[in-house]
Write a protein that holds these residues in place. Structure first.
Motif, PDB file in Angstrom:
ATOM      1  N   GLU A 159       0.849  -1.182   0.000  1.00  0.00           N
ATOM      2  CA  GLU A 159       0.000   0.000   0.000  1.00  0.00           C
ATOM      3  C   GLU A 159       0.892   1.242   0.000  1.00  0.00           C
ATOM      4  O   GLU A 159       1.784   1.376   0.830  1.00  0.00           O
ATOM      5  CB  GLU A 159      -0.910  -0.005   1.221  1.00  0.00           C
ATOM      6  CG  GLU A 159      -1.947  -1.120   1.191  1.00  0.00           C
ATOM      7  CD  GLU A 159      -2.917  -1.055   2.348  1.00  0.00           C
ATOM      8  OE1 GLU A 159      -4.135  -0.985   2.093  1.00  0.00           O
ATOM      9  OE2 GLU A 159      -2.473  -1.074   3.512  1.00  0.00           O
ATOM     10  N   THR A 160       0.642   2.141  -0.922  1.00  0.00           N
ATOM     11  CA  THR A 160       1.526   3.297  -1.085  1.00  0.00           C
ATOM     12  C   THR A 160       0.831   4.644  -0.889  1.00  0.00           C
ATOM     13  O   THR A 160       1.488   5.684  -0.895  1.00  0.00           O
ATOM     14  CB  THR A 160       2.158   3.284  -2.492  1.00  0.00           C
ATOM     15  OG1 THR A 160       1.110   3.396  -3.467  1.00  0.00           O
ATOM     16  CG2 THR A 160       2.932   1.998  -2.738  1.00  0.00           C
ATOM     17  N   LYS A 161      -0.472   4.639  -0.720  1.00  0.00           N
ATOM     18  CA  LYS A 161      -1.233   5.890  -0.674  1.00  0.00           C
ATOM     19  C   LYS A 161      -0.696   6.853   0.380  1.00  0.00           C
ATOM     20  O   LYS A 161      -0.606   8.065   0.141  1.00  0.00           O
ATOM     21  CB  LYS A 161      -2.704   5.590  -0.412  1.00  0.00           C
ATOM     22  CG  LYS A 161      -3.599   6.818  -0.476  1.00  0.00           C
ATOM     23  CD  LYS A 161      -5.058   6.443  -0.279  1.00  0.00           C
ATOM     24  CE  LYS A 161      -5.955   7.668  -0.343  1.00  0.00           C
ATOM     25  NZ  LYS A 161      -7.392   7.316  -0.142  1.00  0.00           N
ATOM     26  N   ALA A 162      -0.326   6.350   1.542  1.00  0.00           N
ATOM     27  CA  ALA A 162       0.121   7.209   2.643  1.00  0.00           C
ATOM     28  C   ALA A 162       1.427   7.929   2.335  1.00  0.00           C
ATOM     29  O   ALA A 162       1.756   8.922   2.986  1.00  0.00           O
ATOM     30  CB  ALA A 162       0.275   6.386   3.920  1.00  0.00           C
ATOM     31  N   PHE A 163       2.165   7.439   1.329  1.00  0.00           N
ATOM     32  CA  PHE A 163       3.466   8.050   1.007  1.00  0.00           C
ATOM     33  C   PHE A 163       3.374   9.071  -0.129  1.00  0.00           C
ATOM     34  O   PHE A 163       4.358   9.765  -0.414  1.00  0.00           O
ATOM     35  CB  PHE A 163       4.478   6.960   0.650  1.00  0.00           C
ATOM     36  CG  PHE A 163       4.719   5.985   1.764  1.00  0.00           C
ATOM     37  CD1 PHE A 163       5.385   6.372   2.909  1.00  0.00           C
ATOM     38  CD2 PHE A 163       4.259   4.677   1.662  1.00  0.00           C
ATOM     39  CE1 PHE A 163       5.604   5.471   3.944  1.00  0.00           C
ATOM     40  CE2 PHE A 163       4.471   3.769   2.689  1.00  0.00           C
ATOM     41  CZ  PHE A 163       5.141   4.174   3.839  1.00  0.00           C
ATOM     42  N   GLY A 164       2.233   9.149  -0.773  1.00  0.00           N
ATOM     43  CA  GLY A 164       2.035  10.145  -1.817  1.00  0.00           C
ATOM     44  C   GLY A 164       3.104  10.109  -2.884  1.00  0.00           C
ATOM     45  O   GLY A 164       3.448   9.045  -3.418  1.00  0.00           O
ATOM     46  N   ASP A 165       3.667  11.288  -3.181  1.00  0.00           N
ATOM     47  CA  ASP A 165       4.654  11.414  -4.255  1.00  0.00           C
ATOM     48  C   ASP A 165       6.060  10.963  -3.838  1.00  0.00           C
ATOM     49  O   ASP A 165       6.996  11.058  -4.648  1.00  0.00           O
ATOM     50  CB  ASP A 165       4.716  12.865  -4.736  1.00  0.00           C
ATOM     51  CG  ASP A 165       3.426  13.286  -5.422  1.00  0.00           C
ATOM     52  OD1 ASP A 165       2.714  12.388  -5.917  1.00  0.00           O
ATOM     53  OD2 ASP A 165       3.130  14.501  -5.452  1.00  0.00           O
ATOM     54  N   LEU A 166       6.206  10.469  -2.607  1.00  0.00           N
ATOM     55  CA  LEU A 166       7.523   9.997  -2.172  1.00  0.00           C
ATOM     56  C   LEU A 166       7.917   8.706  -2.886  1.00  0.00           C
ATOM     57  O   LEU A 166       9.092   8.351  -2.943  1.00  0.00           O
ATOM     58  CB  LEU A 166       7.538   9.790  -0.652  1.00  0.00           C
ATOM     59  CG  LEU A 166       7.392  11.064   0.202  1.00  0.00           C
ATOM     60  CD1 LEU A 166       7.270  10.696   1.680  1.00  0.00           C
ATOM     61  CD2 LEU A 166       8.587  11.991  -0.014  1.00  0.00           C
ATOM     62  N   ILE A 167       6.934   7.979  -3.409  1.00  0.00           N
ATOM     63  CA  ILE A 167       7.215   6.800  -4.241  1.00  0.00           C
ATOM     64  C   ILE A 167       7.314   7.284  -5.680  1.00  0.00           C
ATOM     65  O   ILE A 167       6.320   7.674  -6.296  1.00  0.00           O
ATOM     66  CB  ILE A 167       6.111   5.733  -4.101  1.00  0.00           C
ATOM     67  CG1 ILE A 167       5.991   5.277  -2.644  1.00  0.00           C
ATOM     68  CG2 ILE A 167       6.398   4.547  -5.014  1.00  0.00           C
ATOM     69  CD1 ILE A 167       7.225   4.600  -2.092  1.00  0.00           C
ATOM     70  N   GLN A 168       8.513   7.288  -6.230  1.00  0.00           N
ATOM     71  CA  GLN A 168       8.756   7.924  -7.527  1.00  0.00           C
ATOM     72  C   GLN A 168       9.143   6.958  -8.647  1.00  0.00           C
ATOM     73  O   GLN A 168       9.102   7.335  -9.824  1.00  0.00           O
ATOM     74  CB  GLN A 168       9.886   8.963  -7.369  1.00  0.00           C
ATOM     75  CG  GLN A 168       9.589  10.047  -6.359  1.00  0.00           C
ATOM     76  CD  GLN A 168      10.776  10.969  -6.138  1.00  0.00           C
ATOM     77  OE1 GLN A 168      11.757  10.946  -6.885  1.00  0.00           O
ATOM     78  NE2 GLN A 168      10.696  11.795  -5.091  1.00  0.00           N
ATOM     79  N   THR A 169       9.522   5.737  -8.290  1.00  0.00           N
ATOM     80  CA  THR A 169      10.126   4.846  -9.287  1.00  0.00           C
ATOM     81  C   THR A 169       9.280   3.636  -9.634  1.00  0.00           C
ATOM     82  O   THR A 169       9.176   3.262 -10.803  1.00  0.00           O
ATOM     83  CB  THR A 169      11.511   4.367  -8.790  1.00  0.00           C
ATOM     84  OG1 THR A 169      12.307   5.504  -8.481  1.00  0.00           O
ATOM     85  CG2 THR A 169      12.215   3.535  -9.852  1.00  0.00           C
TER      86      THR A 169
END
Length: 424
Positions: free
Chosen positions: A309-319
């Motif tokens: 789940e990546t929603k909580a990290f927003g744009d911090l997941i870039q790759t």
């Protein structure tokens, strides 16, 4: 006189048969090659069809290690999920059993050539085990148990589903039974395990690492160069970094890390060290990708796995995108279509037919999210060990009362003596 003579012949032949050595017996098994490792241990290679339904498609040799105790002793099959692991086996130890430690097809030295991924499936892998079981039943007369840890435990479960008469007892450790390509039960587990404070600390570590991306990556690159790591399979260290950060809570609980050790306001190096200790970059190195390729293929094709789940990290997941998955199937396997018919059928079968199973899980282990919980309709033992994880949910760590129950149950099911003190 003739009757006496025939009786003498019968006694002689019977005595000779029981006096036969294990090496004599192994020589007589068709399709088996073996090498003596020690006084009672042999490395063996069993000739297997690549496709058990169509033997004309070719063969390969599957590796196993045999520890011989006696022709009438109990027999334990360790159904590995990966390459051969030679660690001590608790079940074989307490039963003083012949121990058949089996490498999984397509792993280690048990790889067909040419490599055709379509034959790495649960039907073929369990047919391998059935063939080995039937082969060694020609020389061993005692009771049979299959056991395995983690993916090996999954294999134990599927083996019993396909071949319910092969063994008397099935003993899976820390074995998930995933029903979907992306198991949502994993998310629920990670959202509820431990305390709110601990889960917030874990999230804080992840977010701190991602917010300091450039500095963290600079240090990780130097470390990777010194360690010889390469991340070409994933597309670079940036992807490996993001996967490792997302993996952090899964591995934290899987391997029993301590909330008190989580960094909070320390230097960035402390956060990086925590990431390395709990996940590690070697997990995403090209060598690991290759070694675990068969595992990822099976997860992607039939056995299911988990995502992040990546929603909580927003744009911090870039790759790696917004819906990354933790299974990295071999690229030369082509397009893989997930089919969960076997796991679902197995789960349904276990509810009514899962007798003589012993399940051991760790309540803190992330993989316990998809564990098998036996119904009241079957005769099974079930331990979800409080405070234990993937690496220490074992017989030796059961309570005294649980050990006594397990001992009495095994002795009833197998009609043999069980020596729990052998684990001391």
């Amino acid at each position: 006189m003739q009757r006496i003579y025939l009786s003498f012949i019968l006694i002689f032949v019977t005595t000779f048969a029981f006096a036969q050595t294990i090496e004599d017996a192994l020589f007589d098994l068709a399709g088996l090659k073996f090498t003596k490792v020690s006084n009672n241990k042999y490395e063996c290679f069993v000739k297997q069809p690549i496709d058990h339904e169509n033997p004309e498609k070719g063969t390969f040799y599957q590796r196993l290690e045999l520890t011989h105790v006696g022709f009438d002793a109990p027999n334990v099959m360790n159904t590995q999920g990966y390459q051969l692991n030679r660690s001590r086996n608790e079940v074989a130890t307490i039963l003083n059993a012949n121990y058949i430690n089996i490498e999984h097809r397509y792993c280690g030295k048990s790889v067909p050539s040419p490599l055709d991924w379509q034959y790495l499936n649960l039907e073929q892998a369990t047919a391998d085990l059935h063939a080995i079981n039937q082969l060694f039943k020609q020389i061993y007369t005692g009771k049979w148990v299959s056991t395995g840890i983690s993916k090996g435990g999954q294999t134990t479960i599927f083996y019993r589903y396909f071949y319910p008469e092969d063994v008397d007892v099935s003993f899976p450790y820390v074995a998930p039974l995933n029903l979907d390509f992306e198991e949502k039960r994993i998310y629920k587990f990670l959202d509820t395990i431990g305390t709110d404070d601990c889960r917030q600390k874990i999230f804080h570590v992840q977010k701190t690492l991602l917010e300091n991306r450039e500095e963290v990556l600079g240090k990780l690159k130097w470390f990777s160069i010194g360690s010889g790591y390469k991340f070409e399979y994933l597309g670079g260290i940036e992807a490996a970094f993001e996967y490792a950060v997302l993996e952090y809570p899964f591995s934290f609980w899987q391997w029993g890390s301590d909330c008190e050790d989580l960094p909070t306001g320390d230097t960035l190096d402390t956060y990086i060290q925590s990431l390395m200790d709990i996940v590690g970059l070697s997990f995403y190195d090209d060598r690991s990708m290759k070694m675990f390729g068969p595992h990822y293929y099976q997860a992607s094709a039939q056995m299911g796995y988990y995502g992040f789940e990546t929603k909580a990290f927003g744009d911090l997941i870039q790759t790696i995108g917004k819906a990354p998955h933790a299974s990295f199937a071999p690229k030369n396997a082509g397009e893989i279509s997930f089919n969960n018919d076997v796991p679902k059928a197995t789960a349904k079968w276990l509810k009514k037919n899962g007798n003589n199973f012993i399940y051991i899980n760790g309540a803190n282990d992330t993989w316990s999210a998809t564990r098998v919980i036996p119904t009241k309709n079957v005769n099974a033992l079930y331990y979800n060990m409080a405070g234990k994880h993937h690496g220490n949910a074992r017989i030796k760590n059961l309570t005294a009362a649980q050990k006594a129950e397990l001992k009495a149950t095994l002795e009833k099911w197998l009609e043999v003596e069980v020596n729990m003190t052998a684990l001391d």
